[in-house]
Design an enzyme around this catalytic site. Structure first.
Site, mmCIF file in Angstrom:
data_model
loop_
_atom_site.group_PDB
_atom_site.id
_atom_site.type_symbol
_atom_site.label_atom_id
_atom_site.label_comp_id
_atom_site.label_asym_id
_atom_site.label_seq_id
_atom_site.Cartn_x
_atom_site.Cartn_y
_atom_site.Cartn_z
ATOM 1 N N ARG A 120 0.828 -1.212 0.000
ATOM 2 C CA ARG A 120 0.000 0.000 0.000
ATOM 3 C C ARG A 120 0.860 1.259 0.000
ATOM 4 O O ARG A 120 0.499 2.265 -0.608
ATOM 5 C CB ARG A 120 -0.933 -0.006 1.215
ATOM 6 C CG ARG A 120 -2.014 1.062 1.139
ATOM 7 C CD ARG A 120 -3.087 0.854 2.197
ATOM 8 N NE ARG A 120 -4.159 1.823 2.055
ATOM 9 C CZ ARG A 120 -4.125 3.048 2.565
ATOM 10 N NH1 ARG A 120 -3.058 3.437 3.247
ATOM 11 N NH2 ARG A 120 -5.132 3.879 2.396
ATOM 12 N N LYS A 211 10.667 6.062 15.398
ATOM 13 C CA LYS A 211 10.937 5.038 14.387
ATOM 14 C C LYS A 211 11.079 5.662 13.006
ATOM 15 O O LYS A 211 12.002 5.327 12.248
ATOM 16 C CB LYS A 211 9.822 3.993 14.404
ATOM 17 C CG LYS A 211 10.008 2.850 13.412
ATOM 18 C CD LYS A 211 9.075 3.007 12.228
ATOM 19 C CE LYS A 211 9.178 1.837 11.266
ATOM 20 N NZ LYS A 211 8.245 1.981 10.118
ATOM 21 N N PRO A 228 16.109 1.635 13.508
ATOM 22 C CA PRO A 228 14.652 1.738 13.589
ATOM 23 C C PRO A 228 14.034 0.510 14.261
ATOM 24 O O PRO A 228 14.385 -0.623 13.935
ATOM 25 C CB PRO A 228 14.214 1.835 12.122
ATOM 26 C CG PRO A 228 15.445 2.279 11.379
ATOM 27 C CD PRO A 228 16.602 1.686 12.112
ATOM 28 N N ASP A 230 10.533 -1.298 14.795
ATOM 29 C CA ASP A 230 9.108 -1.485 14.551
ATOM 30 C C ASP A 230 8.664 -2.742 15.288
ATOM 31 O O ASP A 230 9.398 -3.274 16.134
ATOM 32 C CB ASP A 230 8.819 -1.560 13.053
ATOM 33 C CG ASP A 230 9.384 -2.834 12.419
ATOM 34 O OD1 ASP A 230 10.183 -3.535 13.073
ATOM 35 O OD2 ASP A 230 9.024 -3.131 11.260
ATOM 36 N N HIS A 232 8.348 -5.808 14.239
ATOM 37 C CA HIS A 232 9.207 -6.957 13.927
ATOM 38 C C HIS A 232 10.491 -6.904 14.764
ATOM 39 O O HIS A 232 10.893 -7.904 15.375
ATOM 40 C CB HIS A 232 9.588 -6.966 12.441
ATOM 41 C CG HIS A 232 8.435 -7.142 11.516
ATOM 42 N ND1 HIS A 232 7.765 -8.326 11.376
ATOM 43 C CD2 HIS A 232 7.820 -6.268 10.669
ATOM 44 C CE1 HIS A 232 6.800 -8.189 10.492
ATOM 45 N NE2 HIS A 232 6.810 -6.959 10.052
#
Length: 274
Positions: A120, A211, A228, A230, A232
């Site tokens: 997206r 992030k 960063p 996130d 995961h």
């Protein structure tokens, strides 16, 4: 056509590593890359890589962009051999390189990336490029669109940007474009800052959290200590690095390790083994 042999370079891995959103697979061996107004087709078979561009563009744009002058084997060799998880991640993603991308493009791209999936994000960015970027015609008649300039996005309304499927992120993009266009945000000044100061400056921009700031520092400013985090990466830290990631050991290359981890989580581990 420029043909060279490269170690630790895999265009498919780079495309799938979440750094950039205007790189696409044209066919089994060919990948198209748009960066700003530049366009290149990259074909790879083993370590032989063909760049379909002029010699000038290759030397002065694509070599820096793909960080081709850097020895990525030294990063892999730096991994602690007792860290089986990171060894596996580095081996799996050994063709990844940290791209040197445009700060403005990365600011907008990672504002759009929030709470969004890669497919997206690509579509949203392509929408704003088609709507507000410069139309460029290739010698064979094909066309593509450059990334929109700050003034072009600043001239769009928030509603216009929502029509590009940006959702609530349209407000972030609109405010950032206005601030850059009228000089409230000086991107050239941010480019000259240290990682710590650049991160702080980026987080003053509406919509930019820690992030996103780290992604911009890593993928635009090439500040390799940016890491960063996130969902995961947070899961990996909780599972494999309960005492924290060994930052001191990987000083100056933490961002490279983050990319190996991120790509491994996305593509390397069967879901039942996570």
């Amino acid at each position: 056509m420029i043909s060279i042999e490269l170690e630790n370079f895999n265009i498919r891995q780079i495309m799938g590593s979440g750094q950039c959103f205007r790189m696409n697979e044209a066919d089994a061996d060919c990948f198209t890359v748009i960066a700003g107004k530049k366009y290149v087709e990259v074909r790879q078979k083993g370590q032989v890589v063909d760049f379909d561009c002029s010699q000038e563009d290759f030397l002065f744009f694509w070599i820096p962009y793909f960080d081709l002058d850097a020895d990525y084997n030294r990063y892999i060799q730096a991994v602690n051999p007792r860290d089986s998880y990171l060894c596996a991640a580095a081996h799996h993603g050994q063709g990844i390189r940290i791209l040197r991308q445009d700060l403005w493009e990365m600011l907008i791209s990672f504002l759009i990336s929030q709470q969004n999936n890669i497919r997206r994000i690509r579509r949203c960015i392509e929408n704003i490029c088609t709507q507000y970027g410069e139309r460029i015609i290739l010698p064979d008649g094909r066309e593509y669109y450059g990334f929109p300039k700050p003034l072009a996005l600043a001239a769009a309304s928030e509603e216009d940007l929502r029509a590009c499927n940006l959702g609530y992120r349209a407000k972030y993009v609109h405010q950032a474009a206005l601030a850059v266009a009228d000089g409230q945000i000086d991107l050239s000044e941010i480019r000259s800052m240290s990682y710590k100061k650049a991160r702080e400056a980026l987080m003053e921009i509406y919509g930019v959290g820690g992030k996103v700031a780290d992604c911009i520092c890593l993928f635009a400013l090439h500040q390799l200590d940016a890491f960063p985090v996130d969902t995961h990466i947070r899961q990996v830290l909780d599972q494999h690095y309960k005492r924290g990631f060994p930052n001191r050991r990987y000083k100056g290359m933490r961002g490279v390790m983050q990319q190996y981890i991120f790509y491994y989580e996305l593509t390397g581990i069967p879901s039942g083994d996570k």
